[in-house]
Design an enzyme around this catalytic site. Sequence first.
Site, PDB file in Angstrom:
ATOM      1  N   ASP A 299     -17.662  89.637  66.884  1.00 52.71           N
ATOM      2  CA  ASP A 299     -17.159  89.910  65.542  1.00 52.71           C
ATOM      3  C   ASP A 299     -16.894  91.418  65.460  1.00 52.71           C
ATOM      4  O   ASP A 299     -17.313  92.189  66.330  1.00 52.71           O
ATOM      5  CB  ASP A 299     -18.141  89.439  64.462  1.00 52.71           C
ATOM      6  CG  ASP A 299     -17.450  89.243  63.113  1.00 52.71           C
ATOM      7  OD1 ASP A 299     -16.353  89.805  62.905  1.00 52.71           O
ATOM      8  OD2 ASP A 299     -18.008  88.531  62.260  1.00 52.71           O
TER       9      ASP A 299
HETATM   10  C1  BGC Z   1     -15.378  88.954  59.955  1.00 54.30           C
HETATM   11  C2  BGC Z   1     -14.651  88.036  60.903  1.00 54.30           C
HETATM   12  C3  BGC Z   1     -13.205  88.428  61.002  1.00 54.30           C
HETATM   13  C4  BGC Z   1     -13.131  89.894  61.437  1.00 54.30           C
HETATM   14  C5  BGC Z   1     -11.716  90.403  61.585  1.00 54.30           C
HETATM   15  C6  BGC Z   1     -15.135  90.418  60.266  1.00 54.30           C
HETATM   16  O1  BGC Z   1     -15.568  91.213  59.208  1.00 54.30           O
HETATM   17  O2  BGC Z   1     -16.751  88.670  59.981  1.00 54.30           O
HETATM   18  O3  BGC Z   1     -14.769  86.707  60.483  1.00 54.30           O
HETATM   19  O4  BGC Z   1     -12.535  87.595  61.893  1.00 54.30           O
HETATM   20  O5  BGC Z   1     -13.780  90.678  60.453  1.00 54.30           O
HETATM   21  O6  BGC Z   1     -11.112  90.566  60.355  1.00 54.30           O
END
Ligand code: BGC
Length: 849
Positions: free
Chosen positions: A256
Amino acid sequence: MKNLQNTTSVSFFALILACLSPIFSAHAQAPAPDSPAIEAKAQAMVAKLTLAQKVELIGGIDSMYTHAMPAIGLPRFKMSDASVGVRTWGPTTAYAGGVALAATWDTEFARTLGEGLGKDARARNVNFLLGPGVNIARSPIAGRNFEYLSEDPYLNATIVVPFIQGVQSQGVIATAKHYALNDQEFNRHNASSDADERTMREIYLPAFEAAVTKGHVDAVMNSYNQVNGVHATENEFLNLKVLKGEWGFKGVLMSDWDATYDGVAAANNGLDLEMPSPKFMNAKNLLPAVQAGQVKESTIDDKVLRLIRTELRYGFTDRPQFDPADSTYSVADRAIALRGALESITLLKNEGHLLPLDSGKVKTIAIIGPDAWPAVTGGGGSSAATAFEPVSTLTGIANLLGPDVHVLYSRGLPEMVDVFRQTQWNGDVKVEIYPSRDFTGTPETGARRNVSDWKPNQWEPADPTPRSIRYTAAFKAGRAGKYLLLAAASGEDAFKVSADGKQILDQVRAEGQVPKYTSIDLTAGQTVKIEADYAPLAAGTRFGMGIVYEPELVSADAKQFASLADVVVVAIGFNAPTEGEGHDRTFTLPWGQDALVEAVAAANPHTIVTLTGGGGMDTRRWLDKVPALLHTWYPGQEGGTAVAEVLFGKHNPEGKLPVSFDRAWEDSPSAPYYYGVTGGDTTLHTIGENGKPLDYTIAHIRYGDRLMVGYRYWTTTGKHPLFPFGFGLSYTTFSFANLQAPATTASGSAVTVSFDVTNSGSVAGAEVAQVYVSDPSAKAIRPERELKGFEKVRLAPGETRHVTLSLDARAFSYWDEAGHKWTIDPGKFEILVGDSSENTPLRAEVTLN
Ligand code: BGC
């Protein structure tokens, strides 16, 4: 009072379904299977790279791209968030995704939605779709439940497989996230989800397992949290033993965004790609580590190979990802969005058959509430999609009713920022800005007329300069009675508010609920000293506070409109600022909404409430005062049209709860364990190079509720939630009969069960037949029943369908903790069939030898 019911029903919905199928078979470019040719090509490409180049490839760039490597002809590849729409690169179609998709219980629709998202991705040149989110809805307050699916591993696993196949059939990589046990937003970087292996295997891992072994998902995203004390991105058990080992995952395991905490540990424990940039898995950390033998070069090779092999299989190097056959905006997409909303809206109460309403008999309708307009399409955070043309409840109903019906609209409650701005403090508010994180040192002092710096959550980096702010104000009550005090900050900030020295509100960091509120009783002329200590995470100030007199909270026009109308729709619940990523939400409704429903229901007995949100919420104050209740989840851009069609009987409601609705948050089985051992944390901490506080004490969240999540708890304890898992009303009735199952069969073999479902009412409709398995003679403690099969059936009035389902060995198994494997205890099992976890009229016994 007029009869508002409609006797005609379902209309053009079937037409839309029929129109969609030819559109979606045209341009599929599914990934090629792995082959010796692809393998040889990938190996040859990797062989040309230096170690430094290989390391460069395993970190992202520009927030949403893989790294390019021109030396081997590898361009960079583009990503987009995806839970409710391909949202990263401008306006898009916003669908009823996540929990709303699960509420459809429609596997065929899951595939259609996946295909639609895949096409939207191709139209935007996107190679990796950062979804689906498949975490379990363990608690109703978890801020991202709306992006995930349900409380049940079988339902999640069954929905996610066709969804992934749909996305990937379009030549777009799907990403199953957030692996794993990322079931709350509170303290998400620092919380450790501590669960025993059986709980993980039976509840939290099956959706990921199905995504990999059945959906053949080509990317997985590690979560922010720790699992049993080890961050997911460096968790050997999750990544190496289970995902890549047992499930044979061959694709790309990415982190993530900023969920990597140690480059060497991540490299050695399965992480293939650090997103959004190589803060830890970089040359500075990994080149010396390879030199010193801490990380094998073959480990780095494996990561690069996984990336390149997957990209080659998708043909990313041979064709443009943009497919001119796909549209950026399309009517077909709108039809999918509408279908998702129609299929997911769940009717929970319909006393006296108030619904469906007869559009011919309604002359004046009042549409009231903060969620009535503008459209609330989705929750907040990285999934939030800007829809091209969202339809609100107000405009959807007005469009359906046409020009001859009077539509009265009122928000019913003031905007929060107006309360902040308009509060009449007694004199100035003193503002002290301390040069420390804990209100010590000599502050800079100033004065303000009000406290109104609140802004919606933004992704701001943490501020390395220590700062804390104290507001001191006096409030003088003009009249005796209850006053509502509201205070709101960014989800990542902390604050405490006191009245005459007694703490009355607080928000701990990463808990964040917008806003916090409490009621204070004051006598006429009484002055109360209000003090707020605010600890911001980012630079600048994102805090607001205000007081409003409760008897004047609900606007006069809302009450007047309600009394004038034939029928009232009150649209309440959550929205992007109050439910979203980075913070949990309240179980209680946002401020003022209980009072709004009470006031409207008192003015008009034909009050229908629509609730927006990712799961259950507290309706105790008014539920018995309103005849009809509809849960809309987050219905996407066509939500308003769908609500209108359901209310007026153009579509017969068919959504079924994918989560149990508790009466009170404390009733939810995870509540006693939710905040873990260390609980909240209100202080500021050292800021690390990636902008995250580094020295948080890890909160150990012990999953003491173990297997007893949602309906497993309710059915095992024999207690009852407000509305059970699987429940949802229809304008028709269904009956179940004729359950057939073998009396005896060999343990480990599939068991075929069949039964009849009949539409016993007078309009067409859809029912979800649910099959639960009970194992009363198991040696281990098992939940009283578990969902192991379901089928959605559409039936004309009077029609009967014979449903046949096959229950595989897993349907009867549990995880044997000592043997570390799935096991079946031979003996008697019960098969229970019905329309919810609590209503299973059919029962049969099967003995497994
Ligand atoms: C989230 C993810 C997301 C990523 C990219 C993170 O803050 O937890 O689910 O895919 O950001 O935007």
